[in-house]
Design a protein around this motif. Structure first.
Motif, mmCIF file in Angstrom:
data_model
loop_
_atom_site.group_PDB
_atom_site.id
_atom_site.type_symbol
_atom_site.label_atom_id
_atom_site.label_comp_id
_atom_site.label_asym_id
_atom_site.label_seq_id
_atom_site.Cartn_x
_atom_site.Cartn_y
_atom_site.Cartn_z
ATOM 1 N N ARG A 15 0.627 -18.380 0.677
ATOM 2 C CA ARG A 15 0.565 -17.741 -0.644
ATOM 3 C C ARG A 15 -0.734 -16.959 -0.800
ATOM 4 N NH1 ARG A 15 3.581 -22.258 -1.608
ATOM 5 N NH2 ARG A 15 5.634 -21.803 -2.468
ATOM 6 N N LEU A 16 -0.642 -15.877 -1.553
ATOM 7 C CA LEU A 16 -1.775 -14.991 -1.784
ATOM 8 C C LEU A 16 -2.817 -15.667 -2.674
ATOM 9 C CD1 LEU A 16 -2.214 -12.112 -0.775
ATOM 10 C CD2 LEU A 16 -1.336 -11.292 -2.950
ATOM 11 N N GLU A 27 -4.799 -19.233 -6.714
ATOM 12 C CA GLU A 27 -3.798 -19.330 -5.650
ATOM 13 C C GLU A 27 -2.412 -18.960 -6.159
ATOM 14 O OE1 GLU A 27 -4.809 -22.535 -2.491
ATOM 15 O OE2 GLU A 27 -4.879 -23.518 -4.454
ATOM 16 N N GLY A 28 -1.557 -18.568 -5.232
ATOM 17 C CA GLY A 28 -0.176 -18.261 -5.566
ATOM 18 C C GLY A 28 -0.006 -17.009 -6.397
ATOM 19 N N LEU A 29 -0.820 -16.002 -6.132
ATOM 20 C CA LEU A 29 -0.761 -14.755 -6.897
ATOM 21 C C LEU A 29 0.410 -13.887 -6.445
ATOM 22 C CD1 LEU A 29 -4.536 -13.820 -6.965
ATOM 23 C CD2 LEU A 29 -3.198 -14.922 -8.756
ATOM 24 N N ILE A 30 0.903 -13.100 -7.392
ATOM 25 C CA ILE A 30 1.976 -12.149 -7.103
ATOM 26 C C ILE A 30 1.480 -10.766 -7.499
ATOM 27 C CG2 ILE A 30 4.320 -11.427 -7.687
ATOM 28 C CD1 ILE A 30 4.902 -14.374 -8.341
ATOM 29 N N LEU A 60 -5.018 1.380 -5.136
ATOM 30 C CA LEU A 60 -4.884 0.574 -3.925
ATOM 31 C C LEU A 60 -5.885 1.025 -2.860
ATOM 32 C CD1 LEU A 60 -3.275 -1.785 -2.810
ATOM 33 C CD2 LEU A 60 -1.617 -0.162 -1.925
ATOM 34 N N SER A 61 -6.226 2.295 -2.855
ATOM 35 C CA SER A 61 -7.176 2.825 -1.869
ATOM 36 C C SER A 61 -8.584 2.254 -2.061
ATOM 37 C CB SER A 61 -7.212 4.349 -1.924
ATOM 38 O OG SER A 61 -7.609 4.784 -3.217
ATOM 39 N N ASP A 62 -8.877 1.675 -3.233
ATOM 40 C CA ASP A 62 -10.185 1.069 -3.490
ATOM 41 C C ASP A 62 -10.321 -0.322 -2.874
ATOM 42 O OD1 ASP A 62 -10.826 3.302 -4.985
ATOM 43 O OD2 ASP A 62 -10.395 2.337 -6.913
ATOM 44 N N VAL A 63 -9.204 -0.903 -2.466
ATOM 45 C CA VAL A 63 -9.183 -2.267 -1.937
ATOM 46 C C VAL A 63 -9.567 -2.247 -0.454
ATOM 47 C CG1 VAL A 63 -7.645 -4.237 -1.508
ATOM 48 C CG2 VAL A 63 -7.422 -2.909 -3.608
ATOM 49 N N LEU A 71 -1.657 -7.100 0.582
ATOM 50 C CA LEU A 71 -0.871 -6.622 -0.561
ATOM 51 C C LEU A 71 0.374 -5.867 -0.091
ATOM 52 C CD1 LEU A 71 -3.758 -5.436 -2.912
ATOM 53 C CD2 LEU A 71 -2.233 -7.394 -3.263
ATOM 54 N N GLN A 72 0.210 -5.029 0.925
ATOM 55 C CA GLN A 72 1.358 -4.270 1.454
ATOM 56 C C GLN A 72 2.426 -5.216 2.000
ATOM 57 O OE1 GLN A 72 1.781 -1.356 0.679
ATOM 58 N NE2 GLN A 72 0.024 -0.036 0.956
ATOM 59 N N GLU A 73 2.001 -6.301 2.655
ATOM 60 C CA GLU A 73 2.953 -7.291 3.165
ATOM 61 C C GLU A 73 3.728 -7.932 2.016
ATOM 62 O OE1 GLU A 73 0.637 -10.051 5.466
ATOM 63 O OE2 GLU A 73 0.140 -8.538 6.979
#
Length: 157
Positions: A15-16, A27-30, A60-63, A71-73
């Motif tokens: 989990r993210l 934990e467990g972020l969506i 997203l480019s700032d990450v 995140l892409q996964e």
């Protein structure tokens, strides 16, 4: 904490997780895109198990690259939208109908229950088709489809 310094990882259960600068672990972020079709690289919220926003990402480019990959996964799993490459056949020239389509994920059948299930997005040629089972299919540019696919599509537009 800015997106440039975010510490994103996966826990033992896959989990993210986000660790904030003060050491707080979420934990467990969506990840949720505010505008998944119109602006998929902007306005992303990391939502906790309670449904509340934990962190906001403007671009997203700032990450950092590693966090962006995570995140892409997550998006790939959550946002299953096959892209139609060819319409092989339709069983009726009116709705309801079943279409046989070749997508970037392989050959499949989608059931169209109403003409309203085909939505035009940016311009006239970018389409989103919702099948009876709720799966959404995308045609990025209907002009790029082969001639037979365009003819099938014209019957419903």
């Amino acid at each position: 904490m800015s997106a440039e310094n975010m510490k994103l990882s996966r826990n033992a259960h896959g989990r993210l997780c986000l660790t904030l600068s003060d050491g707080t672990l979420h934990e467990g972020l969506i990840p949720v895109r505010a505008f998944p079709i119109a602006a998929p690289e902007e306005s992303i919220s990391l939502v906790g198990r309670d449904g509340k926003e934990v962190f906001w990402i403007d671009q997203l480019s700032d990450v950092p690259t590693a966090a962006r990959q995570l995140l892409q996964e997550e998006f790939a799993v959550r946002e299953f939208v096959p892209e139609v490459q060819r319409i092989e056949a339709i069983d009726a020239i009116s709705v309801p109908s079943v279409w046989t389509v070749q997508t970037d994920r392989g050959l499949t059948h989608l059931a169209l229950k109403a003409e309203e299930d085909i939505r035009k997005l940016d311009g006239r040629h970018d389409l989103l088709i919702t099948s009876r089972d709720g799966v959404q299919y995308r045609i990025r540019d209907s002009r790029a489809l082969d001639r037979q696919s365009q003819k099938f599509l014209e019957l419903f537009l």
